[in-house]
Design a protein around this motif. Structure first.
Motif, PDB file in Angstrom:
ATOM      1  N   ASP A 106       0.797  -1.228   0.000  1.00 41.75           N
ATOM      2  CA  ASP A 106       0.000   0.000   0.000  1.00 41.75           C
ATOM      3  C   ASP A 106       0.827   1.274   0.000  1.00 41.75           C
ATOM      4  O   ASP A 106       0.283   2.365   0.053  1.00 41.75           O
ATOM      5  CB  ASP A 106      -0.923   0.014   1.227  1.00 41.75           C
ATOM      6  CG  ASP A 106      -1.918  -1.124   1.208  1.00 41.75           C
ATOM      7  OD1 ASP A 106      -2.397  -1.462   0.107  1.00 41.75           O
ATOM      8  OD2 ASP A 106      -2.199  -1.679   2.283  1.00 41.75           O
ATOM      9  N   GLY A 107       2.155   1.169   0.030  1.00 45.59           N
ATOM     10  CA  GLY A 107       2.997   2.368   0.075  1.00 45.59           C
ATOM     11  C   GLY A 107       4.230   2.115   0.918  1.00 45.59           C
ATOM     12  O   GLY A 107       4.937   1.136   0.737  1.00 45.59           O
ATOM     13  N   LEU A 108       4.447   2.988   1.896  1.00 39.38           N
ATOM     14  CA  LEU A 108       5.598   2.881   2.785  1.00 39.38           C
ATOM     15  C   LEU A 108       5.143   2.930   4.231  1.00 39.38           C
ATOM     16  O   LEU A 108       4.156   3.586   4.557  1.00 39.38           O
ATOM     17  CB  LEU A 108       6.568   4.045   2.546  1.00 39.38           C
ATOM     18  CG  LEU A 108       7.179   4.145   1.164  1.00 39.38           C
ATOM     19  CD1 LEU A 108       7.918   5.462   1.010  1.00 39.38           C
ATOM     20  CD2 LEU A 108       8.112   2.981   0.916  1.00 39.38           C
ATOM     21  N   ILE A 109       5.879   2.243   5.095  1.00 39.86           N
ATOM     22  CA  ILE A 109       5.649   2.315   6.538  1.00 39.86           C
ATOM     23  C   ILE A 109       6.978   2.666   7.183  1.00 39.86           C
ATOM     24  O   ILE A 109       8.006   2.079   6.851  1.00 39.86           O
ATOM     25  CB  ILE A 109       5.110   0.992   7.104  1.00 39.86           C
ATOM     26  CG1 ILE A 109       3.718   0.731   6.569  1.00 39.86           C
ATOM     27  CG2 ILE A 109       5.132   1.010   8.630  1.00 39.86           C
ATOM     28  CD1 ILE A 109       3.023  -0.465   7.162  1.00 39.86           C
ATOM     29  N   LEU A 133       9.962  13.998   9.294  1.00 38.32           N
ATOM     30  CA  LEU A 133       9.788  12.570   9.028  1.00 38.32           C
ATOM     31  C   LEU A 133       8.745  12.340   7.937  1.00 38.32           C
ATOM     32  O   LEU A 133       8.947  11.530   7.027  1.00 38.32           O
ATOM     33  CB  LEU A 133       9.416  11.826  10.312  1.00 38.32           C
ATOM     34  CG  LEU A 133      10.545  11.709  11.335  1.00 38.32           C
ATOM     35  CD1 LEU A 133      10.003  11.328  12.702  1.00 38.32           C
ATOM     36  CD2 LEU A 133      11.593  10.713  10.865  1.00 38.32           C
ATOM     37  N   LEU A 134       7.630  13.058   8.013  1.00 38.73           N
ATOM     38  CA  LEU A 134       6.600  12.914   6.979  1.00 38.73           C
ATOM     39  C   LEU A 134       7.133  13.376   5.618  1.00 38.73           C
ATOM     40  O   LEU A 134       6.866  12.740   4.592  1.00 38.73           O
ATOM     41  CB  LEU A 134       5.343  13.699   7.354  1.00 38.73           C
ATOM     42  CG  LEU A 134       4.546  13.121   8.519  1.00 38.73           C
ATOM     43  CD1 LEU A 134       3.426  14.066   8.921  1.00 38.73           C
ATOM     44  CD2 LEU A 134       3.994  11.758   8.166  1.00 38.73           C
ATOM     45  N   ASP A 135       7.902  14.453   5.617  1.00 33.43           N
ATOM     46  CA  ASP A 135       8.488  14.936   4.375  1.00 33.43           C
ATOM     47  C   ASP A 135       9.423  13.886   3.783  1.00 33.43           C
ATOM     48  O   ASP A 135       9.404  13.626   2.584  1.00 33.43           O
ATOM     49  CB  ASP A 135       9.249  16.236   4.641  1.00 33.43           C
ATOM     50  CG  ASP A 135       9.892  16.794   3.384  1.00 33.43           C
ATOM     51  OD1 ASP A 135       9.140  17.200   2.468  1.00 33.43           O
ATOM     52  OD2 ASP A 135      11.137  16.813   3.313  1.00 33.43           O
ATOM     53  N   GLU A 136      10.234  13.264   4.623  1.00 27.05           N
ATOM     54  CA  GLU A 136      11.172  12.244   4.148  1.00 27.05           C
ATOM     55  C   GLU A 136      10.427  11.019   3.617  1.00 27.05           C
ATOM     56  O   GLU A 136      10.834  10.440   2.616  1.00 27.05           O
ATOM     57  CB  GLU A 136      12.120  11.828   5.274  1.00 27.05           C
ATOM     58  CG  GLU A 136      13.251  10.960   4.830  1.00 27.05           C
ATOM     59  CD  GLU A 136      14.302  11.677   3.990  1.00 27.05           C
ATOM     60  OE1 GLU A 136      15.053  10.979   3.290  1.00 27.05           O
ATOM     61  OE2 GLU A 136      14.373  12.912   4.019  1.00 27.05           O
ATOM     62  N   LEU A 137       9.332  10.638   4.274  1.00 32.53           N
ATOM     63  CA  LEU A 137       8.531   9.509   3.776  1.00 32.53           C
ATOM     64  C   LEU A 137       7.899   9.830   2.429  1.00 32.53           C
ATOM     65  O   LEU A 137       7.704   8.939   1.611  1.00 32.53           O
ATOM     66  CB  LEU A 137       7.446   9.127   4.782  1.00 32.53           C
ATOM     67  CG  LEU A 137       7.911   8.340   5.991  1.00 32.53           C
ATOM     68  CD1 LEU A 137       6.779   8.196   7.000  1.00 32.53           C
ATOM     69  CD2 LEU A 137       8.430   6.980   5.580  1.00 32.53           C
TER      70      LEU A 137
END
Length: 164
Positions: A106-109, A133-137
């Motif tokens: 579904d994406g990344l965790i 962290l959200l930006d890096e993900l």
């Protein structure tokens, strides 16, 4: 800004590069432990001065050639691979919380532990750390997304310090 790709020094084979990556990872781990101990300590001023002298001595041991500001480290997988010294997820950075990012169907965790060094309000992670962290993900997920399906992230409440 143009950042030229750099080649490893002549004679630096895959085994040498892996040895360098392992050393960078180990030093980053120990420096994160030092940062966490520093922000948690209630040691006496004499102890703090003595430790500062020791840190200055250790810093002096990191000699040899130093990278220029925009030079890509030979241990990085730039542009598409891991960034060893990223202040957000780099295993070699004392600033980065320990984080693991794994692809899923579904994406990344991502999983990480925010320590007191990353604290905003007492007991909670700093909002700036959460945003980084959200930006890096979003960086790798943007590459996986189609132009019609932008990356999505949900942030709805303060993040308690500790495992995420």
């Amino acid at each position: 800004m143009h950042t030229p790709l750099t080649e490893p020094p002549a004679g630096a084979g895959a085994e040498s590069l892996e040895h360098q990556k392992a050393a960078v990872t180990r030093l980053g781990h120990e420096l994160r432990a030092l940062v966490e101990a520093t922000v948690r300590t209630a040691a006496s001023p004499d102890t703090l001065h003595r430790v500062a002298d020791g840190v200055r001595h250790v810093t002096g041991q990191l000699t040899g050639r130093r990278r220029a500001r925009a030079e890509i480290p030979e241990v990085d997988g730039f542009p598409g691979g891991p960034r060893m010294y990223s202040p957000v997820v780099g295993v070699g950075s004392p600033l980065a919380p320990p984080v693991r990012i794994m692809p899923t169907d579904d994406g990344l965790i991502g999983h990480c532990t925010l320590g007191i060094a990353h604290e905003g309000p007492p007991g909670y992670g700093h909002g700036g750390m959460s945003a980084m962290l959200l930006d890096e993900l979003n960086r790798p997920s943007a590459a996986l997304s189609s132009p019609l399906t932008p990356p999505q992230a949900t942030y709805g409440f303060p993040t308690a310090a500790g495992p995420l």
